[in-house]
Write a protein that holds these residues in place. Structure first.
Motif, PDB file in Angstrom:
ATOM      1  N   PRO A 133       1.573 -10.710   3.745  1.00  0.00           N
ATOM      2  CA  PRO A 133       1.626  -9.763   5.013  1.00  0.00           C
ATOM      3  C   PRO A 133       1.145  -8.431   3.583  1.00  0.00           C
ATOM      4  O   PRO A 133       1.040  -8.351   2.134  1.00  0.00           O
ATOM      5  CB  PRO A 133       2.958  -9.824   4.754  1.00  0.00           C
ATOM      6  N   VAL A 134       0.632  -7.126   4.453  1.00  0.00           N
ATOM      7  CA  VAL A 134       0.276  -6.340   3.699  1.00  0.00           C
ATOM      8  C   VAL A 134       1.227  -4.827   4.291  1.00  0.00           C
ATOM      9  O   VAL A 134       1.298  -5.143   5.331  1.00  0.00           O
ATOM     10  CB  VAL A 134      -0.625  -5.488   3.874  1.00  0.00           C
ATOM     11  N   VAL A 135       2.844  -4.365   3.215  1.00  0.00           N
ATOM     12  CA  VAL A 135       2.978  -3.728   3.605  1.00  0.00           C
ATOM     13  C   VAL A 135       2.871  -1.781   3.512  1.00  0.00           C
ATOM     14  O   VAL A 135       2.316  -1.493   2.120  1.00  0.00           O
ATOM     15  CB  VAL A 135       4.673  -3.734   3.173  1.00  0.00           C
ATOM     16  N   VAL A 136       3.868  -1.065   3.686  1.00  0.00           N
ATOM     17  CA  VAL A 136       3.315   0.162   3.627  1.00  0.00           C
ATOM     18  C   VAL A 136       4.877   0.803   3.224  1.00  0.00           C
ATOM     19  O   VAL A 136       5.597   1.162   3.851  1.00  0.00           O
ATOM     20  CB  VAL A 136       2.613   1.195   4.842  1.00  0.00           C
ATOM     21  N   ASP A 137       4.396   1.584   2.000  1.00  0.00           N
ATOM     22  CA  ASP A 137       5.475   1.940   1.272  1.00  0.00           C
ATOM     23  C   ASP A 137       5.324   3.739   1.086  1.00  0.00           C
ATOM     24  O   ASP A 137       4.509   4.241   0.378  1.00  0.00           O
ATOM     25  CB  ASP A 137       5.353   1.893   0.245  1.00  0.00           C
ATOM     26  N   ASN A 138       5.994   4.723   1.805  1.00  0.00           N
ATOM     27  CA  ASN A 138       5.209   5.687   2.076  1.00  0.00           C
ATOM     28  C   ASN A 138       6.810   6.681   0.780  1.00  0.00           C
ATOM     29  O   ASN A 138       7.651   6.414   0.757  1.00  0.00           O
ATOM     30  CB  ASN A 138       5.999   6.715   3.111  1.00  0.00           C
ATOM     31  N   ARG A 139       5.544   7.457   0.268  1.00  0.00           N
ATOM     32  CA  ARG A 139       6.023   8.050  -1.143  1.00  0.00           C
ATOM     33  C   ARG A 139       5.738   9.310  -1.113  1.00  0.00           C
ATOM     34  O   ARG A 139       4.937   9.849  -1.477  1.00  0.00           O
ATOM     35  CB  ARG A 139       5.964   7.420  -2.141  1.00  0.00           C
ATOM     36  N   PRO A 140       5.917   9.986  -0.505  1.00  0.00           N
ATOM     37  CA  PRO A 140       5.467  11.999   0.018  1.00  0.00           C
ATOM     38  C   PRO A 140       5.566  12.320  -0.911  1.00  0.00           C
ATOM     39  O   PRO A 140       7.294  12.358  -2.061  1.00  0.00           O
ATOM     40  CB  PRO A 140       5.546  12.155   1.331  1.00  0.00           C
ATOM     41  N   GLY A 141       5.207  13.531  -1.080  1.00  0.00           N
ATOM     42  CA  GLY A 141       5.503  14.669  -2.647  1.00  0.00           C
ATOM     43  C   GLY A 141       4.765  15.018  -3.089  1.00  0.00           C
ATOM     44  O   GLY A 141       3.670  14.150  -3.906  1.00  0.00           O
ATOM     45  N   ALA A 142       4.983  16.427  -3.562  1.00  0.00           N
ATOM     46  CA  ALA A 142       4.505  17.468  -4.713  1.00  0.00           C
ATOM     47  C   ALA A 142       2.534  16.632  -3.941  1.00  0.00           C
ATOM     48  O   ALA A 142       1.977  16.317  -5.924  1.00  0.00           O
ATOM     49  CB  ALA A 142       4.746  16.507  -6.256  1.00  0.00           C
ATOM     50  N   ALA A 143       1.694  17.414  -3.613  1.00  0.00           N
ATOM     51  CA  ALA A 143       0.919  16.925  -3.046  1.00  0.00           C
ATOM     52  C   ALA A 143      -0.325  15.996  -3.665  1.00  0.00           C
ATOM     53  O   ALA A 143      -1.038  15.610  -4.256  1.00  0.00           O
ATOM     54  CB  ALA A 143      -0.428  18.380  -4.028  1.00  0.00           C
ATOM     55  N   GLU A 144       0.112  14.556  -3.386  1.00  0.00           N
ATOM     56  CA  GLU A 144       0.483  13.046  -3.207  1.00  0.00           C
ATOM     57  C   GLU A 144       0.590  12.834  -4.750  1.00  0.00           C
ATOM     58  O   GLU A 144       0.030  11.433  -5.204  1.00  0.00           O
ATOM     59  CB  GLU A 144      -1.311  12.564  -3.039  1.00  0.00           C
ATOM     60  N   ALA A 145       1.134  13.474  -5.864  1.00  0.00           N
ATOM     61  CA  ALA A 145       1.193  13.293  -7.236  1.00  0.00           C
ATOM     62  C   ALA A 145       2.455  11.947  -6.983  1.00  0.00           C
ATOM     63  O   ALA A 145       2.662  11.457  -8.397  1.00  0.00           O
ATOM     64  CB  ALA A 145       1.347  14.597  -8.150  1.00  0.00           C
ATOM     65  N   VAL A 146       3.535  11.972  -6.768  1.00  0.00           N
ATOM     66  CA  VAL A 146       4.243  11.286  -6.816  1.00  0.00           C
ATOM     67  C   VAL A 146       4.090  10.221  -5.983  1.00  0.00           C
ATOM     68  O   VAL A 146       4.073   8.289  -6.904  1.00  0.00           O
ATOM     69  CB  VAL A 146       5.382  11.795  -5.059  1.00  0.00           C
ATOM     70  N   GLY A 147       3.125   9.078  -4.814  1.00  0.00           N
ATOM     71  CA  GLY A 147       2.346   8.262  -4.489  1.00  0.00           C
ATOM     72  C   GLY A 147       1.743   7.753  -5.537  1.00  0.00           C
ATOM     73  O   GLY A 147       1.696   6.544  -6.444  1.00  0.00           O
ATOM     74  N   ALA A 148       0.987   9.114  -6.641  1.00  0.00           N
ATOM     75  CA  ALA A 148      -0.037   8.405  -7.406  1.00  0.00           C
ATOM     76  C   ALA A 148      -0.001   8.072  -8.751  1.00  0.00           C
ATOM     77  O   ALA A 148      -0.217   6.744  -8.748  1.00  0.00           O
ATOM     78  CB  ALA A 148      -1.138   9.007  -6.920  1.00  0.00           C
ATOM     79  N   ILE A 187       0.873  -1.213  -0.080  1.00  0.00           N
ATOM     80  CA  ILE A 187       0.091  -0.283   0.382  1.00  0.00           C
ATOM     81  C   ILE A 187       1.014   1.038   0.039  1.00  0.00           C
ATOM     82  O   ILE A 187       1.434   1.963   1.000  1.00  0.00           O
ATOM     83  CB  ILE A 187      -0.960  -0.283   1.524  1.00  0.00           C
ATOM     84  N   VAL A 188       1.101   1.714  -1.072  1.00  0.00           N
ATOM     85  CA  VAL A 188       1.429   3.384  -0.980  1.00  0.00           C
ATOM     86  C   VAL A 188       0.283   4.644  -1.033  1.00  0.00           C
ATOM     87  O   VAL A 188      -0.644   4.358  -0.752  1.00  0.00           O
ATOM     88  CB  VAL A 188       1.286   3.290  -2.841  1.00  0.00           C
ATOM     89  N   VAL A 189       1.362   5.102   0.359  1.00  0.00           N
ATOM     90  CA  VAL A 189       0.631   6.256   0.873  1.00  0.00           C
ATOM     91  C   VAL A 189       1.853   7.283   0.573  1.00  0.00           C
ATOM     92  O   VAL A 189       3.080   7.650   0.814  1.00  0.00           O
ATOM     93  CB  VAL A 189       1.105   6.139   2.721  1.00  0.00           C
ATOM     94  N   PRO A 190       0.455   8.302  -0.008  1.00  0.00           N
ATOM     95  CA  PRO A 190       1.591   9.162  -0.475  1.00  0.00           C
ATOM     96  C   PRO A 190       2.368  10.910   0.586  1.00  0.00           C
ATOM     97  O   PRO A 190       1.822  11.520   0.474  1.00  0.00           O
ATOM     98  CB  PRO A 190       0.760   9.750  -1.545  1.00  0.00           C
ATOM     99  N   TYR A 191       2.506  10.179   1.874  1.00  0.00           N
ATOM    100  CA  TYR A 191       2.944  11.110   2.403  1.00  0.00           C
ATOM    101  C   TYR A 191       3.622  10.797   3.642  1.00  0.00           C
ATOM    102  O   TYR A 191       4.280   9.552   3.665  1.00  0.00           O
ATOM    103  CB  TYR A 191       1.314  11.493   3.511  1.00  0.00           C
ATOM    104  N   ALA A 192       4.417  11.524   4.299  1.00  0.00           N
ATOM    105  CA  ALA A 192       5.410  10.826   5.341  1.00  0.00           C
ATOM    106  C   ALA A 192       4.699  10.373   6.149  1.00  0.00           C
ATOM    107  O   ALA A 192       3.650  10.154   6.456  1.00  0.00           O
ATOM    108  CB  ALA A 192       6.469  12.180   5.553  1.00  0.00           C
ATOM    109  N   PRO A 193       5.346   9.379   6.758  1.00  0.00           N
ATOM    110  CA  PRO A 193       5.377   8.774   8.056  1.00  0.00           C
ATOM    111  C   PRO A 193       5.129   9.331   9.239  1.00  0.00           C
ATOM    112  O   PRO A 193       5.224  10.543  10.168  1.00  0.00           O
ATOM    113  CB  PRO A 193       6.621   7.852   8.571  1.00  0.00           C
TER     114      PRO A 193
END
Length: 323
Positions: A61-76, A33-39
């Motif tokens: 397993p379900v792992v969280v992957d934080n990918r913050p930046g650019a108003a969610e656009a990096v992760g999205a 699960i990509v989260v477009p914000y920092a922890p």
């Protein structure tokens, strides 16, 4: 020509069988699960709790992957360009589906076409919070204060964020003026609010709770249409003098649009089962988070309605992403 046709039909049949087998075997490895914000923020906390519950449901397993930046656009954007196999998902707010397509029409991906919903996850109300030095003990006094002092200011995590847009909607509904002070993220905005550099801010209720409990901020109203279990004695903004005003940050679990329907259906079923569990509901209620659920189609329809709403707010307030 007949030979070519037979080969093409055989390839199509093989592709269909492969897709079917993929769906039947899913999931056979960890899901991300990509989260477009920092922890540490509400989205991250929700994703980690949801991931734990989903892991128990799907047996992987379900792992969280934080990918913050650019108003969610990096992760999205990462998820939009990922393989549609159900193993890379996105937990995002309304920003990705209802705000960014208007504010950032030249993004490297099209959220409305390259992402599809697994289902709505939750709704989180906001809070009208002021610095304790503001001479207003309730919403009526605060609105009178703003009307008498139109030069006051408010903070947001940045131009075009839900906090910013909702505050512009709040100003219009309340008939008040205030100057927007954008920050590069929620943390510095809240820090300056606590320091009295700005007067007020619309922040998420779970994030406001510890600051209100320690008298670092004063909560005046929640921004949902119903009172929050976390703040039962606090009125809604609508009750307190801003009729029909609502700001609820909704969360959706998304997947690449190429994800097969049977995998989407499996994930949606697991999501709804998790959201329906008493353990989930009790935990989220403690955080003033309301579980959502429903079908993928309902989630996409909700996003489309919200996009229309916030498109109008952006146009009326003449908001530009670069501001």
């Amino acid at each position: 020509m007949k030979t070519l046709t037979r080969r093409m039909l055989a390839l199509l049949a093989l592709s269909a069988c492969t897709t079917l087998a993929l769906g039947q075997d899913f999931p056979s490895k960890p899901v991300r699960i990509v989260v477009p914000y920092a922890p540490g923020g509400t989205t991250d906390v929700l994703a980690r709790f949801l991931g734990q519950r989903l892991s128990e449901n799907i047996g992987q397993p379900v792992v969280v992957d934080n990918r913050p930046g650019a108003a969610e656009a990096v992760g999205a954007g990462l998820v939009a360009k990922s393989p549609g196999d159900g193993y890379t998902l996105l937990l995002c707010t309304l920003t990705t589906q209802a705000i960014n397509p208007t504010l950032f029409p030249k993004l490297s991906f099209d959220a409305t076409r390259e992402l599809t919903a697994i289902g709505r996850v939750a709704d989180v109300p906001g809070m009208v919070a002021v610095h304790p030095g503001v001479p207003a003990k309730d919403m009526a006094e605060f609105l009178a204060y703003l009307k008498a002092n139109p030069g006051r200011n408010y903070a947001s995590p940045g131009a075009g964020t839900p906090n910013h847009l909702a505050t512009e909607l709040f100003k219009k509904a309340a008939g008040v003026q205030a100057t927007h002070i954008p920050y590069k993220g929620g943390a510095p905005a809240v820090q300056d609010l606590m320091a009295g550099q700005v007067d007020f801010m619309l922040i998420l209720a779970p994030e406001a709770a510890p600051l209100i409990a320690t008298n670092k901020l004063r909560g005046l109203a929640v921004t949902s249409l119903q009172r929050s279990p976390m703040f039962p004695n606090l009125p809604t903004a609508s009750e307190a003098g801003v009729p029909n005003f609502e700001m609820v940050v909704w969360y959706t679990l998304l997947a690449p649009a190429s994800t097969p329907k049977d995998i989407v259906t499996k994930l949606n079923r697991s999501l709804n089962q998790v959201l329906g569990e008493k353990q989930t509901q009790d935990k989220l209620a403690e955080l003033s988070i309301k579980p959502a659920g429903g079908t993928p189609e309902e989630a996409m329809a909700h996003a489309a309605r919200e996009a229309d709403k916030w498109r109008k707010v952006i146009a009326d307030a003449n908001i530009r992403a670069e501001n």
